[in-house]
Design a protein around this motif. Structure first.
Motif, short mmCIF file in Angstrom:
data_model
loop_
_atom_site.label_atom_id
_atom_site.label_comp_id
_atom_site.label_asym_id
_atom_site.label_seq_id
_atom_site.Cartn_x
_atom_site.Cartn_y
_atom_site.Cartn_z
N GLY A 1 0.79 -1.21 0.00
CA GLY A 1 0.00 0.00 0.00
C GLY A 1 0.83 1.26 0.00
N VAL A 2 2.13 1.15 -0.25
CA VAL A 2 3.03 2.31 -0.28
C VAL A 2 2.96 3.00 -1.63
N ARG A 3 2.74 2.24 -2.68
CA ARG A 3 2.73 2.76 -4.05
C ARG A 3 1.35 2.48 -4.65
N PRO A 4 0.81 3.40 -5.46
CA PRO A 4 -0.52 3.15 -6.05
C PRO A 4 -0.43 2.05 -7.12
N PRO A 5 -1.44 1.19 -7.21
CA PRO A 5 -1.41 0.08 -8.16
C PRO A 5 -1.35 0.53 -9.62
N SER A 6 -1.83 1.71 -9.92
CA SER A 6 -1.84 2.16 -11.31
C SER A 6 -0.42 2.28 -11.88
N GLN A 7 0.58 2.39 -11.01
CA GLN A 7 1.96 2.52 -11.49
C GLN A 7 2.49 1.23 -12.09
N VAL A 8 1.90 0.08 -11.76
CA VAL A 8 2.38 -1.19 -12.32
C VAL A 8 1.40 -1.79 -13.32
N MET A 9 0.31 -1.10 -13.60
CA MET A 9 -0.72 -1.64 -14.49
C MET A 9 -0.16 -1.98 -15.87
N ARG A 10 0.64 -1.12 -16.43
CA ARG A 10 1.16 -1.32 -17.78
C ARG A 10 2.14 -2.49 -17.84
N TRP A 11 2.74 -2.85 -16.73
CA TRP A 11 3.80 -3.85 -16.70
C TRP A 11 3.32 -5.21 -16.20
N THR A 12 2.01 -5.37 -15.98
CA THR A 12 1.47 -6.63 -15.49
C THR A 12 0.30 -7.07 -16.34
N SER A 13 0.03 -8.37 -16.34
CA SER A 13 -1.16 -8.88 -17.01
C SER A 13 -2.38 -8.51 -16.15
N PRO A 14 -3.58 -8.55 -16.71
CA PRO A 14 -4.76 -8.19 -15.91
C PRO A 14 -4.94 -9.06 -14.66
N GLU A 15 -4.59 -10.35 -14.77
CA GLU A 15 -4.75 -11.25 -13.61
C GLU A 15 -3.78 -10.86 -12.49
N VAL A 16 -2.52 -10.63 -12.84
CA VAL A 16 -1.52 -10.25 -11.84
C VAL A 16 -1.88 -8.89 -11.24
N TYR A 17 -2.31 -7.96 -12.08
CA TYR A 17 -2.68 -6.64 -11.58
C TYR A 17 -3.82 -6.73 -10.57
N ALA A 18 -4.82 -7.58 -10.84
CA ALA A 18 -5.96 -7.71 -9.92
C ALA A 18 -5.50 -8.21 -8.55
N VAL A 19 -4.61 -9.19 -8.54
CA VAL A 19 -4.12 -9.74 -7.27
C VAL A 19 -3.31 -8.69 -6.51
N VAL A 20 -2.40 -8.03 -7.21
CA VAL A 20 -1.53 -7.04 -6.56
C VAL A 20 -2.35 -5.86 -6.04
#
Length: 175
Positions: free
Chosen positions: A87-106
């Motif tokens: 929760g230190v960094r917003p999830p939108s910063q890794v959206m482009r670098w992850t698949s949708p499944e990984v992004y949802a979990v993270v």
């Protein structure tokens, strides 16, 4: 003090660009007669049976030679993913670098951590110690990343896939 002259309103000038002269009917007939091949209406050469929209417009695989160094990239993205999960960094910063499944979990883990986070939790820092890389094919690599997370040593397993000239985290396992 000098007085300013009164403001005069003038109509905008009418400007029409010169037109392109079109050939007359007789000139067009002469050109057609001189042409070696008969005129065929222009058509876009598209083969709709060759590929699907997903194959043409979807994500394109990229070879490792076209991508940044996988070892360095795995270290950076692993640190970013752990920071999102804390929760230190917003999830939108890794959206482009992850698949949708990984992004949802993270993102889900990050939102849970953000709700239960206290002010003293924000002091710990994630630091990558070691990265082990295994290249499975020219566009797929797997990385195991060892990192210090606060006072704990953790491991992350990442599957990196070359897509659209960047590495994308396609699978993630947190240990």
């Amino acid at each position: 003090m000098t007085a300013t002259p009164p403001l005069r309103v003038l109509p905008a000038p009418r400007h029409c660009p010169e037109g392109v002269p079109l050939p007359t009917h007789a000139q067009g007939r002469e050109e057609r007669a001189r042409a070696a091949t008969p005129y065929v209406q222009d058509a876009l050469a598209v083969d709709f049976a060759a590929a699907t929209d997903q194959q043409v417009f979807g994500p394109q695989t990229s070879l490792a030679a076209e991508l940044p160094d996988a070892r360095d990239w795995a270290a950076h993205i692993a640190q970013g993913l752990v920071e999102v999960m804390h929760g230190v960094r917003p999830p939108s910063q890794v959206m482009r670098w992850t698949s949708p499944e990984v992004y949802a979990v993270v993102a889900r883990r990050g939102s849970r951590a953000g709700r239960r986070r206290t002010t003293r939790d924000s002091a710990h820092r994630t630091r990558v110690i070691r990265v082990h890389l295994c290249e499975l094919s020219p566009h797929v690599a797997e990385a195991s990343v060892v990192l210090v997370d606060g006072g704990r040593v953790r491991a992350l397993a990442l599957r990196l896939v070359g897509r659209d000239r960047r590495w994308v985290v396609d699978a993630l396992q947190v240990g």
